[in-house]
Design an enzyme around this catalytic site. Structure first.
Site, PDB file in Angstrom:
ATOM      1  CG  PHE A  44      -1.727   1.195   1.485  1.00  0.00           C
ATOM      2  CD1 PHE A  44      -2.369   1.857   0.442  1.00  0.00           C
ATOM      3  CD2 PHE A  44      -1.872   1.680   2.775  1.00  0.00           C
ATOM      4  CE1 PHE A  44      -3.134   2.997   0.685  1.00  0.00           C
ATOM      5  CE2 PHE A  44      -2.629   2.805   3.028  1.00  0.00           C
ATOM      6  CZ  PHE A  44      -3.254   3.472   1.984  1.00  0.00           C
TER       7      PHE A  44
ATOM      8  CE1 TYR B  19       1.008  -2.137  12.792  1.00  0.00           C
ATOM      9  CE2 TYR B  19       0.259  -0.201  14.009  1.00  0.00           C
ATOM     10  CZ  TYR B  19       0.725  -0.774  12.842  1.00  0.00           C
ATOM     11  OH  TYR B  19       0.921   0.000  11.732  1.00  0.00           O
TER      12      TYR B  19
ATOM     13  CG  ASN C 189       5.673  -4.058  12.301  1.00  0.00           C
ATOM     14  OD1 ASN C 189       5.581  -3.909  11.087  1.00  0.00           O
ATOM     15  ND2 ASN C 189       4.615  -4.307  13.053  1.00  0.00           N
TER      16      ASN C 189
ATOM     17  CG  ASP D  87      21.177 -15.627   6.583  1.00  0.00           C
ATOM     18  OD1 ASP D  87      22.180 -14.934   6.307  1.00  0.00           O
ATOM     19  OD2 ASP D  87      20.800 -16.587   5.884  1.00  0.00           O
ATOM     20  N   PRO D  88      21.000 -12.211   8.221  1.00  0.00           N
ATOM     21  CG  PRO D  88      21.493 -11.302  10.316  1.00  0.00           C
ATOM     22  CD  PRO D  88      20.960 -12.540   9.661  1.00  0.00           C
TER      23      PRO D  88
END
Length: 283
Positions: free
Chosen positions: A12, A128, A78, A44-45
């Site tokens: 979005f 959240y 997040n 993974d990093p």
């Protein structure tokens, strides 16, 4: 020529950022990896660092995030993605600018009428909001990376999903009914195209003085009034009921209004699209 990496370009918010960058006159190569290229929810990093080392970006924009799901899903989508990108950038692109999209939910409930400023205490009470605050704190505390976290209030406009109260109302109205949760809350609705403008400005601004910036309209509007306006635009003449359960993400905060002064001072950004135009675009 600089290179901009945009994660979440089909979502979005990310879709609008991509369109704005595609038409930007400044010379830059835009790279938009999809999940098939690099899935930030499972990578993974080391894999992310290898990708960044190959692309050599000057800017990394993160429009990946989760709006719903369990605690683990919210934190992974997040805070986890933010941590992953910061860790990879530290070894593969330490001089690049990093911009993430946060949320007004980081503030938690505030007194009715209070205008939320970036210096206000952040006291989220939902998973959240906590997950987004964790991402913002990582940006603030990771001084090795030039990072910004934009606290986006309630984005609306073209491409809105049913995760948003107005998107959910639109889908229900299209189905001939409108059984919604309580609509008495006051919300700061900001057009997704204005949000994209703030992201692009954050990508290019030189030496920002602040790391956390509100992105909102600066106005509080009753959700009930916004839904009524949506009904008019959609031609919905049925009854709008408020009998469903409130959203766990937003139900705990009855008031929301952004102080957008810092966005102007740091980014030269102000919202420009009225709510009525946003609703027309989404309807």
């Amino acid at each position: 020529m600089s290179t901009i990496v945009l994660f979440g370009a089909t979502g979005f918010l990310g879709r609008q950022v991509r369109e704005l960058l595609a038409g930007d006159p400044r010379p830059a190569q835009l790279v938009c990896p999809g999940r098939a290229d690099l899935d930030l929810l499972s990578a993974d990093p080391g894999a992310v660092a290898a990708f960044l080392r190959e692309v050599a970006p000057s800017v990394v924009l993160n429009c990946v995030g989760r709006m719903s799901g369990g605690h683990a899903e919210l934190f992974r989508g997040n805070a986890g993605v933010t941590a992953l990108l910061l860790e990879a950038m530290a070894v593969a692109a330490p001089r690049a600018r990093f911009v993430r999209l946060g949320s007004a939910a980081e503030y938690g409930p505030v007194p009715y009428g209070h205008v939320q400023h970036e210096e206000d205490p952040a006291r989220p009470i939902t998973a959240y909001g906590i997950s987004h605050l964790a991402g913002t704190l990582l940006v603030e505390r990771t001084r090795e990376i030039d990072g910004l976290s934009l606290r986006v209030f309630n984005p609306v406009g073209p491409g809105i999903s049913a995760d948003n109260v107005l998107g959910r109302a639109r889908e229900l109205m299209r189905a001939g009914r409108a059984d919604l949760g309580p609509l008495g809350a006051m919300r700061d609705f900001v057009d997704v195209r204005d949000v994209a403008d703030a992201v692009v400005r954050a990508a290019f601004v030189a030496e920002p003085a602040e790391r956390v910036i509100n992105v909102g309209s600066g106005r509080a509007v009753a959700v009930r009034e916004a839904v009524k306006l949506l009904a008019e635009v959609c031609g919905f003449t049925g009854e709008i009921r408020e009998s469903a359960l409130a959203s766990g993400r937003a139900g705990a905060a009855p008031w929301s209004r952004a102080d957008v002064g810092r966005a102007w001072d740091v980014l030269g950004w102000r919202p420009s699209i009225p709510l009525a135009d946003s609703i027309k675009a989404m309807a």
